[in-house]
Design a protein around this motif. Structure first.
Motif, PDB file in Angstrom:
ATOM      1  N   GLY A  18      72.367  55.295  -6.738  1.00  0.00           N
ATOM      2  CA  GLY A  18      74.172  54.836  -6.335  1.00  0.00           C
ATOM      3  C   GLY A  18      73.999  53.243  -6.608  1.00  0.00           C
ATOM      4  N   ARG A  89      71.255  60.306 -10.191  1.00  0.00           N
ATOM      5  CA  ARG A  89      70.462  60.834  -9.537  1.00  0.00           C
ATOM      6  C   ARG A  89      70.151  61.479 -10.175  1.00  0.00           C
ATOM      7  NH1 ARG A  89      72.434  57.520  -4.475  1.00  0.00           N
ATOM      8  NH2 ARG A  89      74.534  57.355  -4.819  1.00  0.00           N
ATOM      9  N   ILE A 142      73.810  49.042  -0.760  1.00  0.00           N
ATOM     10  CA  ILE A 142      74.757  48.641  -0.612  1.00  0.00           C
ATOM     11  C   ILE A 142      74.421  48.722   1.624  1.00  0.00           C
ATOM     12  CG2 ILE A 142      76.476  48.400  -1.972  1.00  0.00           C
ATOM     13  CD1 ILE A 142      77.760  50.435  -1.123  1.00  0.00           C
ATOM     14  N   ASP A 143      74.084  49.921   1.019  1.00  0.00           N
ATOM     15  CA  ASP A 143      73.729  50.523   2.256  1.00  0.00           C
ATOM     16  C   ASP A 143      72.432  49.772   3.341  1.00  0.00           C
ATOM     17  OD1 ASP A 143      75.183  52.409   1.937  1.00  0.00           O
ATOM     18  OD2 ASP A 143      74.085  54.192   1.365  1.00  0.00           O
ATOM     19  N   MET A 185      81.253  52.551   2.876  1.00  0.00           N
ATOM     20  CA  MET A 185      80.345  53.670   2.840  1.00  0.00           C
ATOM     21  C   MET A 185      79.093  53.378   4.341  1.00  0.00           C
ATOM     22  SD  MET A 185      80.107  53.498  -1.056  1.00  0.00           S
ATOM     23  CE  MET A 185      80.319  55.427  -2.268  1.00  0.00           C
ATOM     24  N   GLY A 186      78.081  54.435   3.556  1.00  0.00           N
ATOM     25  CA  GLY A 186      76.856  54.663   4.462  1.00  0.00           C
ATOM     26  C   GLY A 186      76.630  56.164   5.371  1.00  0.00           C
ATOM     27  N   ARG A 187      75.941  55.907   4.384  1.00  0.00           N
ATOM     28  CA  ARG A 187      76.200  58.375   4.783  1.00  0.00           C
ATOM     29  C   ARG A 187      74.595  57.982   5.549  1.00  0.00           C
ATOM     30  NH1 ARG A 187      74.977  61.186  -0.892  1.00  0.00           N
ATOM     31  NH2 ARG A 187      73.309  59.313  -0.626  1.00  0.00           N
ATOM     32  N   GLU A 243      80.745  56.145   7.958  1.00  0.00           N
ATOM     33  CA  GLU A 243      80.555  57.075   6.385  1.00  0.00           C
ATOM     34  C   GLU A 243      79.915  58.163   7.075  1.00  0.00           C
ATOM     35  OE1 GLU A 243      79.630  56.610   2.818  1.00  0.00           O
ATOM     36  OE2 GLU A 243      79.745  59.392   2.174  1.00  0.00           O
ATOM     37  N   HIS A 275      84.191  54.349  -3.308  1.00  0.00           N
ATOM     38  CA  HIS A 275      83.516  53.134  -3.407  1.00  0.00           C
ATOM     39  C   HIS A 275      83.745  51.769  -4.063  1.00  0.00           C
ATOM     40  CE1 HIS A 275      82.407  56.801  -4.685  1.00  0.00           C
ATOM     41  NE2 HIS A 275      81.718  57.041  -4.868  1.00  0.00           N
ATOM     42  N   ARG A 278      81.321  49.466  -3.186  1.00  0.00           N
ATOM     43  CA  ARG A 278      80.145  49.262  -4.366  1.00  0.00           C
ATOM     44  C   ARG A 278      79.989  48.614  -5.417  1.00  0.00           C
ATOM     45  NH1 ARG A 278      77.367  55.256  -4.635  1.00  0.00           N
ATOM     46  NH2 ARG A 278      78.634  55.493  -7.024  1.00  0.00           N
TER      47      ARG A 278
HETATM   48  O1  F6P Z   1      74.440  54.200  -2.734  1.00  0.00           O
HETATM   49  C1  F6P Z   1      74.383  54.623  -1.288  1.00  0.00           C
HETATM   50  C2  F6P Z   1      75.942  55.786  -1.146  1.00  0.00           C
HETATM   51  O2  F6P Z   1      76.989  54.155  -0.962  1.00  0.00           O
HETATM   52  C3  F6P Z   1      75.881  55.880   0.321  1.00  0.00           C
HETATM   53  O3  F6P Z   1      76.846  55.159   1.108  1.00  0.00           O
HETATM   54  C4  F6P Z   1      76.688  56.785  -0.109  1.00  0.00           C
HETATM   55  O4  F6P Z   1      77.464  57.628   0.762  1.00  0.00           O
HETATM   56  C5  F6P Z   1      76.582  57.509  -0.949  1.00  0.00           C
HETATM   57  O5  F6P Z   1      76.511  56.316  -2.072  1.00  0.00           O
HETATM   58  C6  F6P Z   1      77.829  57.632  -2.366  1.00  0.00           C
HETATM   59  O6  F6P Z   1      77.721  57.534  -3.422  1.00  0.00           O
HETATM   60  P1  F6P Z   1      78.138  58.993  -4.704  1.00  0.00           P
HETATM   61  O7  F6P Z   1      79.151  58.692  -4.147  1.00  0.00           O
HETATM   62  O8  F6P Z   1      77.649  58.057  -5.777  1.00  0.00           O
HETATM   63  O9  F6P Z   1      77.371  59.798  -4.579  1.00  0.00           O
END
Ligand code: F6P
Length: 366
Positions: A18, A89, A142-143, A185-187, A243, A275, A278
């Motif tokens: 990310g 990724r 960012i997390d 955000m913050g999975r 999140e 997003h 981010r």
């Molecule tokens: O960069 C980490 C993050 O911001 C997480 O908090 C979030 O779940 C994820 O990226 C989502 O990224 P993408 O939608 O690009 O897969």
């Protein structure tokens, strides 16, 4: 001083996972620091995907006097969010067979600087074991879920973005006496929600590490909303939700609204920032951290160090000090172990964060 070692091979930099605001500022710093040492720099396009496919582009230019310079556009780059090199990724990077073409590309490089979060740093750790070429990581996510570092590039800007968005939402919330659940955000890590809740004076915060089930969450929000409007006569209620709490916002607000009942006369709304959090121009802090970590990363590569991360962290046992008192190097194996503990809740840092938020729960409600 960075030792000068004659080697015509370029140093490479890639951004992966990310994106995070400040990645471009690191690219700028690495290119300029290396150029000042007479070391050419190439940027790898689209993270590990570009390394697998050998997609490298020069970031330094030879000057007429034989020295090295950087493209003047580089000055502007530092103030822009995202990453000019692109990011990805890359699933092929998860296996040694998949990484093999990247290991071959590495032989043509003097060193590699990997800028990214935990997945990217895991890739850097694997590459360091499979290649002779030095690999140094820089935390950018960012997390705030990377171990061994006081911050990662992008965290500060993301928090500033969230605070600005919550301020704007509160303007309209106050006008209508509404409650808002704002998802950030913050999975795997609720830090952004926790820190933003403190900074915005939110009434409540929800994050995965609390370990609450859906019914508990709904009941706690109903209590917070009732208390704020009926007893404290507030004009707005702000609830930060990470999140990682997987209940969809729409269902959450519907259930809270149902429990409040029509007679309560308050609308509960939801906004998912997604997003938006981010992107954007990197803050002073992210640019400054990026510059100093970039300098330390180039120095480490030119000293032949490998399999390490430069961290925004004053010296602690197990770390290697650098000339910058705010920057310490840690082995990537240790970084990844601490990152896992941050995410699975076994880290004392995560436990302290959760306790802190429990302690201030009553304060947030005031
Ligand atoms: O960069 C980490 C993050 O911001 C997480 O908090 C979030 O779940 C994820 O990226 C989502 O990224 P993408 O939608 O690009 O897969």
């Amino acid at each position: 001083m960075i030792p000068f070692v004659s080697d015509a091979r370029p140093l490479a930099i890639l951004t992966s996972g990310g994106d995070a605001p400040g990645m471009n500022a690191v690219i700028r710093a690495v290119a300029k620091v290396a150029a000042s040492q007479g070391v050419p720099v190439v940027g790898v396009e689209d993270g590990y995907t570009g390394l697998l496919e050998g997609r490298l582009r020069p970031l330094t230019v030879p000057e007429s006097d034989g020295s090295l310079g950087v493209d003047p556009e580089m000055d502007f780059l530092g103030s822009v969010g995202g990453t000019v090199l692109g990011s990805a990724r890359e699933l092929r990077f998860l296996t040694p067979e998949g990484r093999a073409p990247a290991v071959r590309t590495m032989a043509s490089l003097r060193g590699l600087v990997v800028v990214g979060g935990n997945g990217s740093l895991a890739g850097a750790h694997a590459l360091a074991a499979e290649s002779e070429t030095p690999v140094i990581g820089i935390p950018a996510s960012i997390d705030h879920d990377v171990g061994c570092t006081g911050t990662s590039i992008g965290v500060d800007t993301a928090l500033n973005t969230i605070v600005a968005a919550c301020d704007a939402i509160c303007d309209t919330a106050r006008a209508h006496r509404r409650a808002f659940v704002v998802e950030v955000m913050g999975r795997d890590c609720g830090y952004l929600a926790m820190a933003a809740a403190v900074a915005t004076g939110a009434e409540a915060v929800l994050f995965r590490e609390q370990g609450r089930d859906e019914d508990e969450i709904v009941a706690s929000l109903e209590r917070a909303v009732r208390h704020a409007f009926a007893e404290r006569h507030k004009r707005r209620v702000l609830i930060l939700k990470a999140e990682g709490v997987t209940i969809p916002c729409t269902r959450l607000v519907r259930r809270v609204q149902q429990r409040l009942g029509e007679g309560f006369g308050v609308d509960v709304r939801a906004t998912v920032l997604g997003h938006l959090v981010r992107g954007g121009r990197p803050s002073f802090q992210d640019r400054m951290v990026a510059g100093r970590l970039g300098l330390a990363a180039v120095a480490a590569v030119l000293q032949g160090e490998s399999d390490q991360m430069v961290a925004w962290q004053a010296i602690v046992p197990g770390g290697t000090p650098t000339p910058d008192s705010a920057v310490t190097r840690f082995g990537l194996a240790r970084v990844l172990e601490e990152s896992r503990a941050l995410v699975d809740g076994s880290s004392p840092i995560t436990q302290r964060r959760v306790r802190m938020m429990e302690t201030i729960e009553g304060v947030l409600g005031l």
